[in-house]
Write an enzyme that holds these catalytic residues in place. Structure first.
Site, mmCIF file in Angstrom:
data_model
loop_
_atom_site.group_PDB
_atom_site.id
_atom_site.type_symbol
_atom_site.label_atom_id
_atom_site.label_comp_id
_atom_site.label_asym_id
_atom_site.label_seq_id
_atom_site.Cartn_x
_atom_site.Cartn_y
_atom_site.Cartn_z
ATOM 1 C CG HIS A 133 44.214 34.676 44.902
ATOM 2 N ND1 HIS A 133 44.757 33.323 45.235
ATOM 3 C CD2 HIS A 133 42.879 34.979 45.300
ATOM 4 C CE1 HIS A 133 43.401 32.840 45.774
ATOM 5 N NE2 HIS A 133 42.282 33.841 45.529
ATOM 6 C CD GLU A 186 36.937 38.926 42.452
ATOM 7 O OE1 GLU A 186 36.560 38.022 42.094
ATOM 8 O OE2 GLU A 186 37.150 39.467 43.534
HETATM 9 C C1 BG6 Z 1 39.000 33.668 46.003
HETATM 10 C C2 BG6 Z 1 38.456 34.940 46.910
HETATM 11 O O1 BG6 Z 1 39.989 33.191 46.680
HETATM 12 O O2 BG6 Z 1 39.161 34.221 44.826
HETATM 13 C C3 BG6 Z 1 37.307 35.642 46.172
HETATM 14 O O3 BG6 Z 1 38.260 34.641 48.164
HETATM 15 C C4 BG6 Z 1 37.344 36.045 44.739
HETATM 16 O O4 BG6 Z 1 36.756 36.768 46.745
HETATM 17 C C5 BG6 Z 1 38.173 34.873 44.039
HETATM 18 O O5 BG6 Z 1 36.419 36.074 44.347
HETATM 19 C C6 BG6 Z 1 38.578 35.209 42.725
HETATM 20 O O6 BG6 Z 1 39.012 34.046 42.087
HETATM 21 P P1 BG6 Z 1 38.953 34.003 40.407
HETATM 22 O O7 BG6 Z 1 39.422 32.807 40.028
HETATM 23 O O8 BG6 Z 1 37.540 34.031 40.139
HETATM 24 O O9 BG6 Z 1 39.701 35.058 40.049
#
Ligand code: BG6
Length: 512
Positions: A260, A236
């Site tokens: 995830h 990210e």
């Molecule tokens: C969340 C986390 O579960 O997923 C966050 O708590 C993270 O820290 C986010 O930024 C990322 O999700 P995506 O869908 O933006 O990849």
């Protein structure tokens, strides 16, 4: 916690029109409801995808009237929905929104809520099927579930089915996850529990299943005989923003890897399920999670890298260090980056390393899986100067959506100075191929599955516990070896220890 004599009635999975029901959202004034749930419900309403007899009853501490809550919901949908408000659709959608206030552990508030639910259900003739959505901080989960148990034991919940929806984090370690599961199961049976991992709602993540199991050419090479290693990256570019105080108690390992990334790993490594349903798919996923080799304490220092972002530049903007972010205590030793190498001890994957990494404030936002195949056994081009790269299959989940197979090709020419070979992509761009199809946010899909009682894309108890067992082993190893996060500049690919982690095995992260 009072033990309940019976759990809620089991919810059938419908194969026709979904049953009429009420969605009860705890955490009406929270971020998740504002940013995701209301916009997702409204977008489903816009497409006529909600069951005709559906009510949404929201609950929180703020003393709003129904009208005040509808106004609040409208503002949030205007702000966060990808499609603008259509006044007619909104009016009909809003007429199904209701509000009841109270504390999460307050029996009086819950009695008022139950009264409101009975009124709404009777007025609309929708029976008493209910989805209880915990869109609240995890510290309130147990209070709410206990109140639901109390209402149940007093016969205040009607005869319809009830489903419980729980957002992450589901516990902070194995012991707390087990305890939470115990509380949940004292009121609900597992068939009625829906643990959300929003990655499973993403179109591209579901596409992993289709790509792997709807194409016959992959299965013969999807194993240790042909795969050299696998990389999973979820990077990210954003920092922790205003979530510093939550994040500091969590860190990258618990915030991203436990859920995830472990889910992505299980989809990539699983055996073919018999069917696409909650039992078959989750049975196969949990086998992978249970086969992930647990780290011994002394392995952790070499098999993992832990980092924390320092100041730096991201997309041309100067950004502060993690420890200067709002809500983060000075001297914090929380990791904002984690990388590791693991093995799945199964027939298919024996000896194949899986490299995983995730971090905030990295060079770019990218979720990607790279399957690196073994090199050809003998290069007939070596004597002519041709250098070969082994094939790589790249599954890019976001921000772009594509699948690329990197293959070797000959550069055009007379080859008098030797053969020039180049790696070129065979490209399946899902963005381009399905350009005319509207992309849904994960919650639209997940909410419909909840209403229809399809558990395939929700995390089962044994999965969540297996995920925690593995995370706990890493944390124990970090503690035992005093592994502290190493600083990395914002806008980079993480600490040098992450590079060393793969280089030791002669592997390079897929960074371009
Ligand atoms: C969340 C986390 O579960 O997923 C966050 O708590 C993270 O820290 C986010 O930024 C990322 O999700 P995506 O869908 O933006 O990849």
């Amino acid at each position: 916690m009072t033990a309940q004599a019976s759990t809620f009635a089991a919810a059938p999975v419908s194969d026709s029109a979904p049953d009429p029901c009420t969605i009860v959202i705890f955490g009406a004034s929270g971020d998740l409801t504002a940013r995701k749930l209301m916009p997702a419900l409204y977008n489903l309403a816009l497409d006529g995808r909600l069951p005709p007899r559906l009510a949404v009853v929201c609950y929180a501490r703020t003393k709003w009237s129904n009208d005040a809550f509808r106004e609040e919901a409208r503002k949030n949908v205007e702000k966060y929905s990808r499609r603008p408000i259509d006044p007619d659709v909104w009016d009909s959608f809003a007429s199904n929104l209701f509000y009841s206030y109270g504390g999460y552990d307050d029996p009086e508030g819950h009695d008022r809520l139950n009264e409101k639910l009975r009124e709404v259900e009777a007025e609309r003739g929708i029976g008493s099927n209910r989805l209880y959505y915990l869109a609240v901080p995890p510290t309130t989960f147990v209070d709410i579930i206990e109140q639901l148990g109390r209402a149940r034991s007093q016969g205040a919940t009607g005869e319809g089915w009830s489903r419980l929806i729980v957002e992450k984090p589901f516990g902070v370690d194995l012991a707390s996850a087990r305890e939470l599961n115990r509380v949940v199961h004292s009121v609900f049976s597992e068939d009625d529990v829906y643990r959300i991992d929003h990655y499973l709602g993403k179109e591209t993540v579901q596409n992993i299943l289709v790509f792997r199991f709807a194409n016959s050419i992959l299965e013969p090479i999807w194993n240790r005989h042909h795969v050299d290693h696998v990389q999973i990256t979820v990077s990210e570019s954003l920092g922790v923003g205003r979530r510093g105080s939550y994040y500091d108690g969590s860190g990258a390992l618990r915030d991203m890897l436990q859920n995830h990334i472990m889910q992505l790993l299980s989809l990539i490594a699983m055996e073919p399920p018999l069917a696409i349903d909650g039992h078959s798919v989750r049975n196969e996923k949990v086998k992978v999670l249970n086969a992930v080799r647990l780290f011994e304490d002394d392995e952790v220092a070499l098999a993992t890298a832990r980092g924390q972002y320092g100041p730096g530049w991201v997309a041309g903007e100067e950004v502060p260090a993690y420890h200067d972010e709002e809500g983060v205590p000075g001297g914090s030793q929380t990791e904002t980056f984690a990388a590791l190498r693991l093995f799945v001890d199964s027939w298919r994957w024996a000896g194949v390393p899986f490299y995983l990494r995730t971090g905030k404030r990295m060079a770019t936002r990218r979720s990607e899986i790279a399957i690196q195949f073994k090199p050809v056994p003998h290069s007939m081009f070596a004597g002519r100067g041709g250098i070969l790269q082994p094939n790589t299959l790249v599954i890019r989940l976001q921000p772009e959506e594509y699948i690329q197979l990197l293959v070797m090709a000959k550069e055009p020419g007379l080859d008098r100075e030797g053969l020039r070979l180049r790696e070129v992509p065979l490209n399946l761009s899902l963005d381009a191929e399905f350009a005319g199809t509207r992309r849904r946010i994960a919650y639209e899909r997940l909410l419909l599955d909840l209403i229809e009682g399809d558990q395939t894309l929700f995390v089962r108890r044994d999965e969540v516990e297996a995920q925690w067992a593995w995370i706990d082993a890493i944390r124990a190893g970090w503690d035992a070896n005093d592994v502290k996060p190493k600083h990395y500049p914002s806008g980079s690919w993480g600490p040098s220890a992450a590079i060393a982690l793969t280089e030791r095995d002669g592997v390079t992260w897929q960074d371009d």
